[in-house]
Motif scaffolding. Structure first.
Motif, PDB file in Angstrom:
ATOM      1  N   VAL A 185      -3.261   8.903   5.688  1.00 16.92           N
ATOM      2  CA  VAL A 185      -3.360   8.742   4.293  1.00 16.92           C
ATOM      3  C   VAL A 185      -2.269   8.096   3.961  1.00 16.92           C
ATOM      4  O   VAL A 185      -1.136   7.937   3.995  1.00 16.92           O
ATOM      5  N   VAL A 186      -2.641   6.776   3.350  1.00 17.94           N
ATOM      6  CA  VAL A 186      -1.904   5.605   3.053  1.00 17.94           C
ATOM      7  C   VAL A 186      -1.397   5.726   1.488  1.00 17.94           C
ATOM      8  O   VAL A 186      -2.282   5.742   0.786  1.00 17.94           O
ATOM      9  N   VAL A 187       0.091   5.882   1.548  1.00 13.44           N
ATOM     10  CA  VAL A 187       0.619   5.689   0.068  1.00 13.44           C
ATOM     11  C   VAL A 187       1.216   4.753  -0.120  1.00 13.44           C
ATOM     12  O   VAL A 187       2.326   4.298   0.473  1.00 13.44           O
ATOM     13  N   THR A 188       0.905   3.825  -1.144  1.00 17.30           N
ATOM     14  CA  THR A 188       1.632   2.532  -1.622  1.00 17.30           C
ATOM     15  C   THR A 188       1.267   2.426  -3.113  1.00 17.30           C
ATOM     16  O   THR A 188       1.087   3.454  -3.601  1.00 17.30           O
ATOM     17  N   ARG A 189       1.511   1.269  -3.735  1.00 16.42           N
ATOM     18  CA  ARG A 189       1.543   1.166  -5.287  1.00 16.42           C
ATOM     19  C   ARG A 189       0.926  -0.368  -5.691  1.00 16.42           C
ATOM     20  O   ARG A 189       0.806  -1.099  -4.701  1.00 16.42           O
ATOM     21  N   GLY A 190       0.384  -0.332  -6.661  1.00 16.41           N
ATOM     22  CA  GLY A 190       0.040  -1.613  -7.212  1.00 16.41           C
ATOM     23  C   GLY A 190      -1.249  -1.899  -6.555  1.00 16.41           C
ATOM     24  O   GLY A 190      -1.952  -3.289  -6.897  1.00 16.41           O
ATOM     25  N   GLY A 191      -2.118  -1.079  -6.068  1.00 17.44           N
ATOM     26  CA  GLY A 191      -3.423  -1.506  -5.410  1.00 17.44           C
ATOM     27  C   GLY A 191      -3.443  -2.180  -4.191  1.00 17.44           C
ATOM     28  O   GLY A 191      -4.289  -2.793  -3.589  1.00 17.44           O
ATOM     29  N   ALA A 192      -2.094  -1.838  -3.523  1.00 15.62           N
ATOM     30  CA  ALA A 192      -1.830  -2.529  -2.086  1.00 15.62           C
ATOM     31  C   ALA A 192      -2.644  -1.893  -1.274  1.00 15.62           C
ATOM     32  O   ALA A 192      -2.573  -2.393   0.057  1.00 15.62           O
ATOM     33  N   ALA A 193      -3.101  -0.798  -1.140  1.00 15.77           N
ATOM     34  CA  ALA A 193      -3.843  -0.179  -0.224  1.00 15.77           C
ATOM     35  C   ALA A 193      -5.088  -0.942   0.270  1.00 15.77           C
ATOM     36  O   ALA A 193      -5.551  -0.826   1.611  1.00 15.77           O
ATOM     37  N   ALA A 194      -5.524  -2.099  -0.406  1.00 10.09           N
ATOM     38  CA  ALA A 194      -6.333  -3.014  -0.040  1.00 10.09           C
ATOM     39  C   ALA A 194      -5.895  -3.687   1.229  1.00 10.09           C
ATOM     40  O   ALA A 194      -6.739  -4.181   2.067  1.00 10.09           O
ATOM     41  N   TRP A 195      -4.769  -3.883   1.441  1.00 10.06           N
ATOM     42  CA  TRP A 195      -4.131  -4.771   2.784  1.00 10.06           C
ATOM     43  C   TRP A 195      -4.483  -3.760   3.860  1.00 10.06           C
ATOM     44  O   TRP A 195      -4.284  -4.635   4.892  1.00 10.06           O
TER      45      TRP A 195
END
Length: 317
Positions: free
Chosen positions: A98-108
């Motif tokens: 479950v990847v938790v990040t911000r600003g749409g960076a989950a694409a990385w």
């Protein structure tokens, strides 16, 4: 035969020199032993982190990855490749992450996780900035996540609630900072990093973008220790952008968003200079910037942050 006073003095001098040599030798040995103890303590800390990684990977339940609250540059350059290594090294199925990040960076993170959580779905940008500032005050005055903060724990609870998780393992950024700390201090060779990361070209997010020129250079300058926000530096940035615009179209990536201690240099629109700030909203701004950089012929900007992203998209920097 009775020794002369001069001979007695010479004998005493030799004894003092031997004593001084012995003392210096003992000091050197004591220093070497102290350094060896420090190295052993460091090795033990690193081994402990790798044992923790093995334990969290051993189960079958969800693993919360993050939340990443530090600088964008470290996320791109170290955290994402580290997470990819953890997944490969311990054969963790993507359904567990479950990847938790911000600003749409989950694409990385590509296909590393199947249930990403966007921080700006959990709080407003203003709340994020305020809580991150408080976290810095609790955390040695730095954005880097050396420890698990109150903000981290609160976000973990929100992720559990949002996804209806009763419990989870936690791959927290403090594990990265603890494992790589000696490398960043220059006490580990590049091979130490290479064995604990997996670098690859990133997938470009598919999304709506603002109107862009057919060919352009992406530009983002922000204040940093290497580029302080002084008036001479601002004039230099303006000059660089103007000179680039003499050769090609320029797309500026300044966002006007204040999430950390790095302030964007603002350069106004001009002939062949395009501003896309209206398209860079908090929830997707990093994903949009990623897609814009991926379509550029080159990237120019402050060393750090997106400067590390561009090469991973195959774009000259």
């Amino acid at each position: 035969m009775t020794p002369t006073p001069g001979a007695a003095l010479n004998l005493t001098g030799r004894q003092w020199r031997r004593l001084a040599w012995s003392v210096n030798r003992l000091r050197k040995q004591g220093h070497e032993i102290g350094e060896a103890r420090k190295r052993l303590a460091t090795y033990r800390a690193e081994w402990a982190i790798e044992r923790r990684l093995a334990r969290l990977a051993a189960g079958t339940g969800p693993i919360v990855v993050g939340p990443w609250l530090s600088e964008v540059g470290y996320e791109v350059l170290y955290w994402v490749p580290f997470v990819r290594w953890v997944q490969a090294q311990y054969s963790i199925h993507p359904s567990r992450f479950v990847v938790v990040t911000r600003g749409g960076a989950a694409a990385w993170y590509g296909d590393m996780g199947q249930r990403p959580v966007e921080l700006f779905d959990l709080m407003t940008p203003a709340e994020f900035a305020a809580r991150n500032t408080q976290r810095m005050a609790e955390n040695r005055g730095t954005l880097k996540q050396f420890d698990i903060s109150t903000m981290d724990r609160a976000l973990l609870a929100q992720v559990h609630e949002r996804l209806d998780l009763r419990e989870s393992e936690w791959l927290h950024p403090s594990l990265l900072y603890g494992l790589f700390h000696q490398f960043w201090l220059g006490h580990r060779p590049p091979s130490f990093l290479e064995r604990r990361t997996r670098y690859r070209r990133l997938t470009v997010p598919v999304m709506d973008l603002p109107p862009l020129p057919a060919s352009y250079v992406a530009v983002k300058f922000y204040g940093a220790q290497s580029l302080p926000p002084t008036e001479p530096v601002r004039r230099m940035v303006q000059s660089i952008v103007r000179r680039l615009a003499e050769r090609t179209d320029v797309v500026l990536l300044d966002t006007g968003l204040a999430f950390d201690d790095h302030e964007d240099f603002v350069v106004g629109a001009a002939n062949r200079v395009h501003v896309v700030r209206d398209a860079l909203v908090p929830r997707t701004n990093l994903a949009v910037q990623t897609a814009i950089i991926a379509g550029a012929t080159a990237y120019v900007g402050t060393c750090g942050a997106l400067a590390w992203l561009a090469p991973m998209l195959g774009v000259h920097t």
